[in-house]
Structures are given as C-alpha cells and as structure tokens.
Write a protein that holds these residues in place. Structure first.
Motif, PDB file in Angstrom:
ATOM      1  N   LEU A  69       0.827  -1.199   0.000  1.00 14.40           N
ATOM      2  CA  LEU A  69       0.000   0.000   0.000  1.00 14.40           C
ATOM      3  C   LEU A  69       0.865   1.254   0.000  1.00 14.40           C
ATOM      4  N   ILE A  70       1.927   1.257   0.767  1.00 15.17           N
ATOM      5  CA  ILE A  70       2.841   2.407   0.790  1.00 15.17           C
ATOM      6  C   ILE A  70       3.403   2.650  -0.603  1.00 15.17           C
ATOM      7  N   ALA A  71       3.873   1.598  -1.252  1.00 13.00           N
ATOM      8  CA  ALA A  71       4.437   1.746  -2.597  1.00 13.00           C
ATOM      9  C   ALA A  71       3.381   2.240  -3.577  1.00 13.00           C
ATOM     10  N   ALA A  72       2.176   1.694  -3.498  1.00 16.40           N
ATOM     11  CA  ALA A  72       1.106   2.111  -4.407  1.00 16.40           C
ATOM     12  C   ALA A  72       0.759   3.583  -4.208  1.00 16.40           C
ATOM     13  N   VAL A  73       0.658   4.004  -2.958  1.00 18.68           N
ATOM     14  CA  VAL A  73       0.339   5.414  -2.677  1.00 18.68           C
ATOM     15  C   VAL A  73       1.459   6.313  -3.176  1.00 18.68           C
ATOM     16  N   LEU A  74       2.702   5.933  -2.918  1.00 16.45           N
ATOM     17  CA  LEU A  74       3.823   6.762  -3.363  1.00 16.45           C
ATOM     18  C   LEU A  74       3.900   6.833  -4.889  1.00 16.45           C
ATOM     19  N   LEU A  75       3.479   5.783  -5.566  1.00 16.79           N
ATOM     20  CA  LEU A  75       3.506   5.773  -7.027  1.00 16.79           C
ATOM     21  C   LEU A  75       2.340   6.544  -7.649  1.00 16.79           C
ATOM     22  N   LYS A  76       1.177   6.530  -7.006  1.00 20.94           N
ATOM     23  CA  LYS A  76      -0.019   7.047  -7.670  1.00 20.94           C
ATOM     24  C   LYS A  76      -0.730   8.214  -6.987  1.00 20.94           C
ATOM     25  N   SER A  77      -0.533   8.423  -5.716  1.00 20.46           N
ATOM     26  CA  SER A  77      -1.317   9.445  -5.011  1.00 20.46           C
ATOM     27  C   SER A  77      -0.774  10.851  -5.239  1.00 20.46           C
ATOM     28  N   ASN A  78      -1.695  11.777  -5.360  1.00 15.37           N
ATOM     29  CA  ASN A  78      -1.332  13.191  -5.449  1.00 15.37           C
ATOM     30  C   ASN A  78      -1.546  13.906  -4.122  1.00 15.37           C
ATOM     31  N   ASP A  79      -2.082  13.207  -3.137  1.00 12.94           N
ATOM     32  CA  ASP A  79      -2.362  13.788  -1.828  1.00 12.94           C
ATOM     33  C   ASP A  79      -1.060  13.871  -1.028  1.00 12.94           C
ATOM     34  N   LYS A  80      -0.553  15.086  -0.837  1.00 15.30           N
ATOM     35  CA  LYS A  80       0.745  15.279  -0.172  1.00 15.30           C
ATOM     36  C   LYS A  80       0.723  14.803   1.278  1.00 15.30           C
ATOM     37  N   GLY A  81      -0.393  14.972   1.952  1.00 15.98           N
ATOM     38  CA  GLY A  81      -0.497  14.528   3.344  1.00 15.98           C
ATOM     39  C   GLY A  81      -0.376  13.015   3.474  1.00 15.98           C
ATOM     40  N   ILE A  82      -1.078  12.299   2.616  1.00 17.70           N
ATOM     41  CA  ILE A  82      -1.012  10.833   2.654  1.00 17.70           C
ATOM     42  C   ILE A  82       0.366  10.364   2.206  1.00 17.70           C
ATOM     43  N   ARG A  83       0.961  11.026   1.239  1.00 18.84           N
ATOM     44  CA  ARG A  83       2.318  10.661   0.798  1.00 18.84           C
ATOM     45  C   ARG A  83       3.319  10.834   1.944  1.00 18.84           C
ATOM     46  N   LYS A  84       3.195  11.939   2.706  1.00 11.81           N
ATOM     47  CA  LYS A  84       4.084  12.153   3.863  1.00 11.81           C
ATOM     48  C   LYS A  84       3.889  11.053   4.898  1.00 11.81           C
ATOM     49  N   LEU A  85       2.630  10.699   5.141  1.00 16.44           N
ATOM     50  CA  LEU A  85       2.339   9.638   6.094  1.00 16.44           C
ATOM     51  C   LEU A  85       2.991   8.329   5.643  1.00 16.44           C
ATOM     52  N   CYS A  86       2.934   8.038   4.347  1.00 14.69           N
ATOM     53  CA  CYS A  86       3.533   6.808   3.824  1.00 14.69           C
ATOM     54  C   CYS A  86       5.050   6.815   3.984  1.00 14.69           C
ATOM     55  N   VAL A  87       5.671   7.946   3.742  1.00 11.12           N
ATOM     56  CA  VAL A  87       7.127   8.039   3.933  1.00 11.12           C
ATOM     57  C   VAL A  87       7.454   7.809   5.407  1.00 11.12           C
ATOM     58  N   PHE A  88       6.680   8.425   6.291  1.00 11.81           N
ATOM     59  CA  PHE A  88       6.878   8.268   7.731  1.00 11.81           C
ATOM     60  C   PHE A  88       6.671   6.809   8.158  1.00 11.81           C
ATOM     61  N   ALA A  89       5.681   6.134   7.552  1.00  8.84           N
ATOM     62  CA  ALA A  89       5.330   4.776   7.958  1.00  8.84           C
ATOM     63  C   ALA A  89       6.197   3.709   7.302  1.00  8.84           C
ATOM     64  N   ALA A  90       7.005   4.066   6.299  1.00  8.39           N
ATOM     65  CA  ALA A  90       7.765   3.069   5.546  1.00  8.39           C
ATOM     66  C   ALA A  90       8.767   2.310   6.406  1.00  8.39           C
ATOM     67  N   ILE A  91       9.524   3.010   7.234  1.00  6.57           N
ATOM     68  CA  ILE A  91      10.540   2.324   8.041  1.00  6.57           C
ATOM     69  C   ILE A  91       9.910   1.391   9.066  1.00  6.57           C
ATOM     70  N   PRO A  92       8.913   1.841   9.851  1.00  6.64           N
ATOM     71  CA  PRO A  92       8.294   0.868  10.759  1.00  6.64           C
ATOM     72  C   PRO A  92       7.626  -0.289  10.004  1.00  6.64           C
ATOM     73  N   ALA A  93       7.037   0.000   8.841  1.00  6.38           N
ATOM     74  CA  ALA A  93       6.381  -1.070   8.071  1.00  6.38           C
ATOM     75  C   ALA A  93       7.401  -2.094   7.601  1.00  6.38           C
ATOM     76  N   PHE A  94       8.594  -1.668   7.221  1.00  6.32           N
ATOM     77  CA  PHE A  94       9.631  -2.610   6.807  1.00  6.32           C
ATOM     78  C   PHE A  94       9.977  -3.561   7.946  1.00  6.32           C
ATOM     79  N   CYS A  95       9.838  -3.084   9.179  1.00  2.42           N
ATOM     80  CA  CYS A  95      10.105  -3.911  10.364  1.00  2.42           C
ATOM     81  C   CYS A  95       8.817  -4.509  10.923  1.00  2.42           C
ATOM     82  N   ASN A  96       7.770  -4.574  10.072  1.00  3.35           N
ATOM     83  CA  ASN A  96       6.499  -5.218  10.391  1.00  3.35           C
ATOM     84  C   ASN A  96       5.657  -4.514  11.439  1.00  3.35           C
TER      85      ASN A  96
END
Length: 176
Positions: A69-96
């Motif tokens: 979902l993070i990758a999909a949002v970063l590839l397709k979303s234009n919503d800057k707030g959600i994109r920032k959230l995905c960047v913030f959530a990427a590292i914890p998500a990588f560690c499950n």
C-alpha cells in the motif's frame, strides 16, 4: 478460508490472526512440525499451509500488504499529506509495524479498500500455494519470526532465493 476470514476481521478493526489463534495453534503450527519431522526422517514434507507459509508468503511478515500500500500510494497518489504519512510509515512497516499507516489512512470500514484488502492476500496465498505445489518454492519446515523483514524472511523460510522471488511477485501484485 483462513486468509479470507483473517482479512475480513481486519476490515472491522479486529486482529484477524489473533481471532483465529486456535487455527494457528491447532492446525498451522502442528503442520510446520509435521513437515520438519518428515524432513528429519528423510521423507518429503506434505503440508503446504503452515504458520510459516502464511507469515512469509501471504502476510510477508506482518506488514507485506502495508508495504504494498505504501508503494502504491507513493507511485499514484497526489495527496501530499497521505504521501508524507507513507514516507513516515515506511521504516516501521519494513520492520512489520503496521499501525502508523493502517490507522493513519483509515482502512477500517473504508469501502474503497474492501476488495483489495481481501482479494490481494487471497491472490498472494494462491501464488505461494502454486509455487510450492510446482516445486519452485520448498515446503516450509522451520518457524521463522514474523518480524523478519520482507525478502529476508522469504529467503530464510525457503533456504534459497525462490522464497524472496515469491515475496517479490506477491509484493508486485499487492502494489498493483
């Protein structure tokens, strides 16, 4: 059925695998031990659906779908707030750790996510099943900690690159 029911519970904010713990404890964990015993006796393992199978190839740890979902949002979303959230959530998500994204983008009871949230893990389960049945992916015989990061966990669970390849295919399907 296990995957579908687990995801269905998640859609209502309930931890699916925890609610299905009896299945894990009475069916999926004994299956991994049966496969391990067969290997130790020089026999071929026979059980595809084990706890390790679901942890590594359907959930890809605990957050494989979250990473998709993070990758999909970063590839397709234009919503800057959600994109920032995905960047913030990427590292914890990588560690499950899913919570920053799962509750930051309210997936619970959001009809936009119902189909991909349930269908994607079903496809990932089917791909892992077919890969195992065809002999591309070895049967799971060891318990791998679900917090092992994606791609590393696939390699460790299979003992070769085929596990990481199956996770990569499942990741691509999740992003799509």
């Amino acid at each position: 059925g296990y995957t579908a029911l687990s995801q269905f519970f998640w859609m209502f904010g309930a931890h699916g695998p925890n609610l299905l713990f009896a299945v894990e404890e009475n069916i999926l964990e004994p299956a991994i031990h049966a496969n391990n015993l067969a290997m130790s006796q020089g026999l071929n393992p026979a059980l595809i659906f084990t706890k390790t199978f679901f942890d590594m190839y359907t959930r890809m740890g605990g957050s494989g779908s979250t990473l998709c979902l993070i990758a999909a949002v970063l590839l397709k979303s234009n919503d800057k707030g959600i994109r920032k959230l995905c960047v913030f959530a990427a590292i914890p998500a990588f560690c499950n750790v899913n919570e920053p994204l799962l509750f930051g983008i309210p997936l619970v009871l959001n009809p936009v996510y119902v189909m991909p949230f349930i269908i994607t893990p079903l496809l990932q389960t089917l791909i892992g099943y077919i890969a195992t049945l065809s002999g591309f992916l070895p049967f799971t015989t060891e318990i791998i900690n679900w917090t092992t990061p994606v791609f590393i966990s696939g390699y460790v669970a299979s003992g070769n690159l085929s596990g990481a390849v199956v996770q990569g295919v499942n990741f691509a399907i999740g992003v799509a």
